[in-house]
Write an enzyme that holds these catalytic residues in place. Structure first.
Site, PDB file in Angstrom:
ATOM      1  N   LYS A  76      41.118  27.976  -1.906  1.00 13.54           N
ATOM      2  CA  LYS A  76      41.114  28.361  -2.628  1.00 13.54           C
ATOM      3  C   LYS A  76      41.312  27.290  -3.774  1.00 13.54           C
ATOM      4  O   LYS A  76      42.239  26.832  -4.307  1.00 13.54           O
ATOM      5  CB  LYS A  76      40.944  30.036  -3.439  1.00 13.54           C
ATOM      6  N   ASP A  98      37.010  26.722  -1.940  1.00  6.37           N
ATOM      7  CA  ASP A  98      35.997  27.896  -2.718  1.00  6.37           C
ATOM      8  C   ASP A  98      36.623  27.843  -4.288  1.00  6.37           C
ATOM      9  O   ASP A  98      37.488  27.351  -4.716  1.00  6.37           O
ATOM     10  CB  ASP A  98      35.686  28.833  -2.513  1.00  6.37           C
ATOM     11  N   GLU A 150      31.635  25.756  -1.496  1.00  2.00           N
ATOM     12  CA  GLU A 150      31.338  27.024  -2.557  1.00  2.00           C
ATOM     13  C   GLU A 150      31.261  27.426  -4.048  1.00  2.00           C
ATOM     14  O   GLU A 150      32.301  26.893  -4.036  1.00  2.00           O
ATOM     15  CB  GLU A 150      31.709  27.830  -1.872  1.00  2.00           C
ATOM     16  N   ASP A 180      27.406  31.530  -4.790  1.00  5.11           N
ATOM     17  CA  ASP A 180      28.085  32.524  -4.482  1.00  5.11           C
ATOM     18  C   ASP A 180      27.972  33.682  -6.056  1.00  5.11           C
ATOM     19  O   ASP A 180      27.273  34.195  -6.081  1.00  5.11           O
ATOM     20  CB  ASP A 180      29.725  32.572  -4.553  1.00  5.11           C
ATOM     21  N   LYS A 234      27.518  39.425  -0.869  1.00  5.56           N
ATOM     22  CA  LYS A 234      28.612  40.813  -1.187  1.00  5.56           C
ATOM     23  C   LYS A 234      28.310  41.698  -1.496  1.00  5.56           C
ATOM     24  O   LYS A 234      27.354  42.065  -2.470  1.00  5.56           O
ATOM     25  CB  LYS A 234      29.999  40.227  -2.253  1.00  5.56           C
TER      26      LYS A 234
HETATM   27 MG    MG Z   1      33.477  32.587  -3.647  1.00  3.13          MG
END
Ligand code: MG
Length: 340
Positions: A157, A182, A208, A233, A255
């Site tokens: 992240k 991401d 991402e 995303d 998701k």
């Molecule tokens: Mg993500």
């Protein structure tokens, strides 16, 4: 069908921090649908503040939808999902829980795991990434990367003030791991451009959501200059978001908690494939129950990020898991999930 909803509090092993913040404690909702014959299907809602949901709003949504389920035929999943779309338009987490429970129930009745009902081969599932959240300092970050040594693919992240340093440290601690990144919409196009070289230098193989969800032209600008595939995303919630992303990104991250149903996830896979896009499935902080629903269709994916339950210290369920990142699916009927 009778609907039972119960709030569960779970904790992550480490505080789970991303570009827009994070916590160590999360509340999910365990949904059980019981039909007249006693057969039961389970699902989980993992509400997301980013999408305006809380465990309380999920509980309210369940109370609102329970009367519809009382008179519904449990086999009519498509009709129930269409009703969910109308009634609970703004609570994808709640819709996802009911959709999962309906699929669990149907597969249990047939005595097969959901992956088998879909005609899939568990061996085809891609390895899942394991996420390294934003750490408060270098030593903590090093320890977390070492703790994740069993996972060959790490998702880092970014979107903090020391992104370049984070990349260097992770690569030092995990010299052989596949690295993905991401940014959770934290960068401007200019910042993203400046990060492309540092990302390439440590061998990152997927980027991402570098930019804000609405900035599709910005994503296109970054992708045209990026040697690393770019995946959407936050910019891609449901199947109808995909056509406008064609050419702007290389792939999408599905998701269930965003798209709200297993059938919508299947539509997203089909639409993305029709456009030649790479297909990934991710998750929120969820228990094994929530992860199971996505794990069952993971053989259809190119990339999986199904570590939500692996990040927990007190997962209340057992079932499909990701030891070493390998998605394991059993022959247990339905989602194959038990209360611990
Ligand atoms: Mg993500």
């Amino acid at each position: 069908m009778q609907l039972h909803a119960e709030m569960l509090t779970v904790h992550t092993t480490h505080p789970f921090i991303i570009a827009r913040g994070g916590f160590s404690e999360y509340r999910v909702v365990w949904v059980r649908l019981r039909d007249a014959d006693g057969a039961e299907g389970w699902g989980e809602a993992a509400p997301s503040r980013f999408y305006g949901e809380t465990a309380d709003s999920v509980m309210a949504a369940m109370a609102q939808f329970a009367p519809v389920l009382q008179r519904a035929n449990s086999w009519s999943i498509d009709a129930i999902e269409r009703e969910l779309e109308k009634t609970l338009r703004w609570n994808a987490a709640a819709r996802c829980a009911i959709s999962s429970a309906l699929h669990d129930l149907a597969a249990k009745r047939l005595g097969v795991p959901l992956w088998k009902l879909w005609g899939l081969d568990p061996k085809a599932a891609p390895r899942s990434t394991f996420t390294i959240g934003i750490a408060p300092d270098a030593e903590t970050l090093r320890a977390r990367v070492r703790d994740a040594a069993a996972y060959p693919i790490l998702k880092i992240k970014l979107g903090s003030t020391w992104d370049r340093e984070v990349l260097r440290i992770v690569r030092e601690e995990a010299p052989h791991a596949t690295l993905r990144v991401d940014a959770n919409a934290a960068w401007t196009p200019k910042q993203a451009l400046a990060m492309l070289q540092p990302l390439s230098d440590v061998g990152v193989d997927m980027l991402e959501q570098p930019l804000a969800p609405h900035d599709i032209e910005g994503l296109r600008f970054v992708r045209e200059r990026s040697p690393i595939p770019v995946v959407a995303d936050e910019s891609c919630v449901v199947a109808t978001d995909i056509p406008k992303l064609v050419g702007a990104v290389d792939g999408i991250n599905i998701k269930l908690a965003k798209c709200g149903s297993l059938r919508e996830a299947m539509r997203m896979i089909a639409v993305a494939r029709a456009h030649g896009m790479r297909v990934m499935c991710g998750c929120m902080i969820e228990t094994t129950l929530g992860i199971a629903a996505a794990a069952h269709f993971s053989p259809l994916l190119d990339d999986a990020d199904l570590d939500g339950a692996a990040l927990l210290s007190d997962d209340p369920f057992t079932g499909p898991s990701i030891p070493n990142g390998q998605v394991t699916l059993s022959d247990a009927p339905g989602l194959g999930v038990q209360r611990r």
